[in-house]
Motif scaffolding. Structure first.
Motif, mmCIF file in Angstrom:
data_model
loop_
_atom_site.group_PDB
_atom_site.id
_atom_site.type_symbol
_atom_site.label_atom_id
_atom_site.label_comp_id
_atom_site.label_asym_id
_atom_site.label_seq_id
_atom_site.Cartn_x
_atom_site.Cartn_y
_atom_site.Cartn_z
ATOM 1 N N ALA A 136 0.831 -1.204 0.000
ATOM 2 C CA ALA A 136 0.000 0.000 0.000
ATOM 3 C C ALA A 136 0.867 1.255 0.000
ATOM 4 N N GLU A 137 1.970 1.221 0.718
ATOM 5 C CA GLU A 137 2.879 2.366 0.752
ATOM 6 C C GLU A 137 3.488 2.621 -0.634
ATOM 7 N N ILE A 145 2.021 1.862 -3.487
ATOM 8 C CA ILE A 145 0.922 2.406 -4.293
ATOM 9 C C ILE A 145 0.724 3.885 -3.971
ATOM 10 N N ASP A 146 0.744 4.235 -2.683
ATOM 11 C CA ASP A 146 0.602 5.641 -2.294
ATOM 12 C C ASP A 146 1.755 6.485 -2.836
ATOM 13 N N ARG A 193 1.230 7.044 -6.477
ATOM 14 C CA ARG A 193 0.156 8.030 -6.652
ATOM 15 C C ARG A 193 0.685 9.449 -6.455
ATOM 16 N N ARG A 194 1.513 9.647 -5.434
ATOM 17 C CA ARG A 194 2.084 10.981 -5.189
ATOM 18 C C ARG A 194 2.996 11.405 -6.339
ATOM 19 N N GLN A 230 0.782 12.305 -9.325
ATOM 20 C CA GLN A 230 0.104 13.580 -9.128
ATOM 21 C C GLN A 230 1.081 14.753 -9.243
ATOM 22 N N ALA A 234 8.876 6.169 -1.789
ATOM 23 C CA ALA A 234 8.413 5.241 -0.741
ATOM 24 C C ALA A 234 9.512 4.903 0.263
ATOM 25 N N ALA A 262 -1.997 2.497 -8.658
ATOM 26 C CA ALA A 262 -2.022 3.833 -8.056
ATOM 27 C C ALA A 262 -3.145 4.662 -8.674
ATOM 28 N N ALA A 312 -6.463 3.456 -7.363
ATOM 29 C CA ALA A 312 -6.765 3.952 -6.015
ATOM 30 C C ALA A 312 -7.362 5.357 -6.084
ATOM 31 N N ALA A 313 -6.796 6.204 -6.936
ATOM 32 C CA ALA A 313 -7.317 7.563 -7.084
ATOM 33 C C ALA A 313 -8.704 7.538 -7.728
#
Length: 177
Positions: A21-22, A24-25, A28-29, A32, A48, A69, A72-73
């Motif tokens: 999950a980290e 993926i986050d 995503r960052r 973005q 990460a 990612a 998730a968004a």
């Protein structure tokens, strides 16, 4: 280079699923902030504080982590739309709330979606992810339109077709945002 595993960090991450999950986050960052093209394996692992080996342990490829990612968004956006759909029983109020979403004016959200459309031309996994969420958006809107037709709020013989057209029009407006 990995960040040290302090007790607070280990507790926050929560083991193997937490590390996934980290990642993926982090992806995503990066997406973005810099876009899909710059969401490299190196940028993601650096964000990460993870190793290439850890990313390869959890994902078959860069395309997989990037697609997840984005998913998730997109899931967060679709969840917001479905929540609006549950909040209003009256179809006109549901449609108005849908069209009044704050996200329509969010340039960062639109930039991510537009970038995803461009990247999906070259990335099968991302293309399938985009298609899945676009179907979800159209389905929620088609449900609102069908409910309005059943309750005589308006006439809509083909809610799926109208939903597709409305989503395409909103996407077009988003391009101009």
């Amino acid at each position: 280079m990995s960040r040290p595993q302090t007790p607070a960090r280990v507790a926050r991450v929560g083991g193997s699923d937490g590390r996934r999950a980290e990642l993926i986050d982090a992806a995503r960052r990066v997406i973005q902030r810099s876009g899909f093209a710059k969401a490299t394996v190196g940028a993601i692992t650096s964000e990460a504080g993870a190793s290439l080996g850890l990313l390869n342990y959890h994902f078959d490829s860069r395309d997989d982590v990037v697609a997840e990612a984005f998913a998730a968004a997109a899931r967060a956006d679709l969840d917001q739309l479905e929540e609006i759909s549950r909040r209003h029983a009256d179809p006109p109020a549901r449609l108005a709330a849908y069209l009044d979403l704050e996200g329509w004016a969010d340039r960062e959200v639109w930039r991510m979606w537009i970038d995803a459309w461009g990247e999906a031309v070259h990335t099968e996994k991302l293309r399938r992810t985009l298609e899945q969420f676009e179907r979800g958006w159209r389905a929620v809107l088609a449900g609102v339109l069908a409910d309005g037709d059943r309750q005589d709020c308006w006439s809509c013989a083909e809610p799926e077709d109208v939903a597709g057209r409305l989503v395409a029009a909103l996407d077009g407006l988003g391009l101009h945002t």
